[in-house]
Design a protein around this motif. Sequence first.
Motif, PDB file in Angstrom:
ATOM      1  N   ILE A 141      10.148   2.604 -15.618  1.00 21.46           N
ATOM      2  CA  ILE A 141      10.345   3.632 -14.591  1.00 21.46           C
ATOM      3  C   ILE A 141       9.186   4.617 -14.611  1.00 21.46           C
ATOM      4  O   ILE A 141       8.667   5.012 -13.562  1.00 21.46           O
ATOM      5  N   GLY A 142       8.752   5.012 -15.807  1.00 20.15           N
ATOM      6  CA  GLY A 142       7.628   5.941 -15.903  1.00 20.15           C
ATOM      7  C   GLY A 142       6.359   5.362 -15.311  1.00 20.15           C
ATOM      8  O   GLY A 142       5.586   6.075 -14.654  1.00 20.15           O
ATOM      9  N   ARG A 143       6.139   4.063 -15.492  1.00 19.24           N
ATOM     10  CA  ARG A 143       4.932   3.438 -14.950  1.00 19.24           C
ATOM     11  C   ARG A 143       4.995   3.341 -13.420  1.00 19.24           C
ATOM     12  O   ARG A 143       3.989   3.583 -12.734  1.00 19.24           O
ATOM     13  N   ILE A 144       6.160   2.998 -12.887  1.00 20.34           N
ATOM     14  CA  ILE A 144       6.294   2.938 -11.431  1.00 20.34           C
ATOM     15  C   ILE A 144       6.176   4.339 -10.829  1.00 20.34           C
ATOM     16  O   ILE A 144       5.565   4.521  -9.770  1.00 20.34           O
TER      17      ILE A 144
ATOM     18  N   THR B   5      11.179  11.489 -14.494  1.00 16.44           N
ATOM     19  CA  THR B   5      12.270  12.458 -14.395  1.00 16.44           C
ATOM     20  C   THR B   5      12.351  13.119 -13.025  1.00 16.44           C
ATOM     21  O   THR B   5      13.284  13.883 -12.766  1.00 16.44           O
ATOM     22  N   ASP B   6      11.388  12.838 -12.132  1.00 18.91           N
ATOM     23  CA  ASP B   6      11.399  13.472 -10.815  1.00 18.91           C
ATOM     24  C   ASP B   6      12.518  12.955  -9.925  1.00 18.91           C
ATOM     25  O   ASP B   6      12.955  13.657  -8.999  1.00 18.91           O
ATOM     26  N   LEU B   7      12.959  11.722 -10.153  1.00 21.15           N
ATOM     27  CA  LEU B   7      14.026  11.110  -9.381  1.00 21.15           C
ATOM     28  C   LEU B   7      15.093  10.589 -10.333  1.00 21.15           C
ATOM     29  O   LEU B   7      14.849  10.431 -11.536  1.00 21.15           O
ATOM     30  N   SER B   8      16.258  10.290  -9.800  1.00 22.02           N
ATOM     31  CA  SER B   8      17.318   9.717 -10.620  1.00 22.02           C
ATOM     32  C   SER B   8      17.000   8.258 -10.930  1.00 22.02           C
ATOM     33  O   SER B   8      16.195   7.617 -10.243  1.00 22.02           O
ATOM     34  N   GLU B   9      17.648   7.726 -11.953  1.00 23.67           N
ATOM     35  CA  GLU B   9      17.432   6.322 -12.301  1.00 23.67           C
ATOM     36  C   GLU B   9      17.781   5.418 -11.129  1.00 23.67           C
ATOM     37  O   GLU B   9      17.079   4.443 -10.846  1.00 23.67           O
ATOM     38  N   GLY B  10      18.867   5.742 -10.425  1.00 26.98           N
ATOM     39  CA  GLY B  10      19.270   4.939  -9.271  1.00 26.98           C
ATOM     40  C   GLY B  10      18.208   4.915  -8.186  1.00 26.98           C
ATOM     41  O   GLY B  10      17.986   3.871  -7.552  1.00 26.98           O
ATOM     42  N   GLU B  11      17.527   6.039  -7.989  1.00 30.06           N
ATOM     43  CA  GLU B  11      16.467   6.076  -6.977  1.00 30.06           C
ATOM     44  C   GLU B  11      15.286   5.203  -7.389  1.00 30.06           C
ATOM     45  O   GLU B  11      14.685   4.518  -6.551  1.00 30.06           O
ATOM     46  N   TRP B  12      14.956   5.226  -8.682  1.00 28.13           N
ATOM     47  CA  TRP B  12      13.848   4.373  -9.144  1.00 28.13           C
ATOM     48  C   TRP B  12      14.228   2.900  -9.085  1.00 28.13           C
ATOM     49  O   TRP B  12      13.372   2.040  -8.801  1.00 28.13           O
ATOM     50  N   ILE B  13      15.498   2.602  -9.301  1.00 29.78           N
ATOM     51  CA  ILE B  13      15.951   1.212  -9.148  1.00 29.78           C
ATOM     52  C   ILE B  13      15.756   0.767  -7.696  1.00 29.78           C
ATOM     53  O   ILE B  13      15.320  -0.358  -7.425  1.00 29.78           O
ATOM     54  N   ASP B  14      16.035   1.648  -6.759  1.00 25.92           N
ATOM     55  CA  ASP B  14      15.822   1.326  -5.341  1.00 25.92           C
ATOM     56  C   ASP B  14      14.340   1.085  -5.043  1.00 25.92           C
ATOM     57  O   ASP B  14      13.993   0.193  -4.256  1.00 25.92           O
ATOM     58  N   VAL B  15      13.466   1.875  -5.653  1.00 28.14           N
ATOM     59  CA  VAL B  15      12.031   1.673  -5.456  1.00 28.14           C
ATOM     60  C   VAL B  15      11.620   0.303  -6.004  1.00 28.14           C
ATOM     61  O   VAL B  15      10.882  -0.450  -5.358  1.00 28.14           O
ATOM     62  N   ALA B  16      12.111  -0.022  -7.205  1.00 28.52           N
ATOM     63  CA  ALA B  16      11.806  -1.335  -7.788  1.00 28.52           C
ATOM     64  C   ALA B  16      12.354  -2.455  -6.910  1.00 28.52           C
ATOM     65  O   ALA B  16      11.687  -3.486  -6.703  1.00 28.52           O
ATOM     66  N   ARG B  17      13.557  -2.256  -6.391  1.00 30.41           N
ATOM     67  CA  ARG B  17      14.160  -3.278  -5.524  1.00 30.41           C
ATOM     68  C   ARG B  17      13.316  -3.472  -4.265  1.00 30.41           C
ATOM     69  O   ARG B  17      13.156  -4.579  -3.776  1.00 30.41           O
ATOM     70  N   TRP B  18      12.767  -2.376  -3.725  1.00 31.79           N
ATOM     71  CA  TRP B  18      11.926  -2.480  -2.528  1.00 31.79           C
ATOM     72  C   TRP B  18      10.661  -3.286  -2.833  1.00 31.79           C
ATOM     73  O   TRP B  18      10.267  -4.142  -2.044  1.00 31.79           O
ATOM     74  N   PHE B  19      10.035  -3.005  -3.963  1.00 31.94           N
ATOM     75  CA  PHE B  19       8.834  -3.763  -4.347  1.00 31.94           C
ATOM     76  C   PHE B  19       9.160  -5.257  -4.483  1.00 31.94           C
ATOM     77  O   PHE B  19       8.404  -6.115  -4.001  1.00 31.94           O
TER      78      PHE B  19
ATOM     79  N   GLU C  88       0.820  -1.211   0.000  1.00 31.94           N
ATOM     80  CA  GLU C  88       0.000   0.000   0.000  1.00 31.94           C
ATOM     81  C   GLU C  88       0.852   1.258   0.000  1.00 31.94           C
ATOM     82  O   GLU C  88       0.394   2.324  -0.421  1.00 31.94           O
ATOM     83  N   ARG C  89       2.094   1.125   0.471  1.00 31.67           N
ATOM     84  CA  ARG C  89       3.013   2.259   0.534  1.00 31.67           C
ATOM     85  C   ARG C  89       4.389   1.800   0.125  1.00 31.67           C
ATOM     86  O   ARG C  89       4.747   0.631   0.296  1.00 31.67           O
ATOM     87  N   VAL C  90       5.178   2.734  -0.395  1.00 29.39           N
ATOM     88  CA  VAL C  90       6.535   2.435  -0.815  1.00 29.39           C
ATOM     89  C   VAL C  90       7.444   3.599  -0.410  1.00 29.39           C
ATOM     90  O   VAL C  90       7.015   4.760  -0.447  1.00 29.39           O
ATOM     91  N   PRO C  91       8.673   3.320   0.048  1.00 30.62           N
ATOM     92  CA  PRO C  91       9.559   4.415   0.435  1.00 30.62           C
ATOM     93  C   PRO C  91      10.088   5.168  -0.787  1.00 30.62           C
ATOM     94  O   PRO C  91      10.677   4.579  -1.679  1.00 30.62           O
ATOM     95  N   VAL C  92       9.841   6.466  -0.833  1.00 29.39           N
ATOM     96  CA  VAL C  92      10.363   7.341  -1.871  1.00 29.39           C
ATOM     97  C   VAL C  92      11.126   8.458  -1.178  1.00 29.39           C
ATOM     98  O   VAL C  92      10.550   9.226  -0.400  1.00 29.39           O
ATOM     99  N   ARG C  93      12.428   8.486  -1.386  1.00 34.64           N
ATOM    100  CA  ARG C  93      13.302   9.450  -0.721  1.00 34.64           C
ATOM    101  C   ARG C  93      13.073   9.470   0.790  1.00 34.64           C
ATOM    102  O   ARG C  93      12.983  10.519   1.418  1.00 34.64           O
TER     103      ARG C  93
END
Length: 348
Positions: A240-243, A252-266, A190-195
């Motif tokens: 990345i755009g879909r996530i 474009t709001d976050l760096s690619e590395g940050e989105w990779i971290d979000v994907a890794r968390w999921f 239901e929630r995901v860590p973003v920054r």
Amino acid sequence: MVAEEKQTVIGWDIGGAHLKMARTENGQITHARTVKAPMWLGLDQVRAALDQFRPLFQGNPIHVFTMTGELSDGFPSRGAGVRHILDFIKAEFGGDDLQVYGGRAGFVDLSDAYDLGPDIASANWHATAALSASIKGEGLFVDMGSTTTDILAFQNGRLCNNGYSDAERLLTGELVYTGFTRSALIGIAERVPVRGTMTPLMNEYFANTADLGRILGTLDEADDQYPAADRRAKSRGGSIGRIARMVGRDGTDLSEGEWIDVARWFAEHQLRMIHDGAFRVSGNAALSPVAPVVGAGIGRPQIMQLAKRLERPYVDFGMIIPAASNEIRDQASKAAPAAAVALLWSKS
């Protein structure tokens, strides 16, 4: 029935989203494949998928079937789904050498299958786990497909399942309704860590688990046979755009590395769901600490991680079955229920 020498057997798994096939020659898998077949759009979709396999029908093979497609919302009930799929099999294959896998009831002639709906419905897990049990003796069988994950313990060459129907297995942890490509991310968390802030997710089908694998490099693109949630590019940038849309952002709001971290968390959160089920199932069976995890399906990258978490050896389903090549072993593992029913019948 005793299998004849040089017998050709074709196993089929008629699912709600894919049609899986495995052909055996004299007890060895020689061909295996998975094709998109959206059952919810009608059996004509399955018929179109089947047409791709017809060149392999030469030699008057015996056809054996298992299914999960009866759960599709294209049918008013699971019982009606079983009957419609059996009618489909009769119409498309004809002949006398048609066998249906009834799980705990074993193989039955097509004509007898109509009276065994509860045994036949979604019994594909039983075939793969039972075959694994007959080969390995003791272990934890885990098959992660596009939509669901099956977790079964076996000991002394026999299954130790506590549930049988989908409803029962959901309660026992033996069925975890999450998969490697088609599961919506809102179904994982239901929630995901973003920054550093736990951010609520949009309750929309904006992204799926194929996007996670694409970003993390664990997805074989051939295994993602359905369009992306937004029907746009199946690329790392597209995923990345879909996530990003899931948390109200643009890529474009976050760096690619940050989105990779979000994907890794999921992906980690999904693994925890499967891990919880595996702990329950292995604990109920009191498996030996050295009993292996036998992994099958397109989600084997996740199952390998699961084996590490459980501190158990990992064994690939494709490596324990007879097959003509390593490539065929891989495809047979992805189409494991079809391979299992074909091999079980060949051994009967």
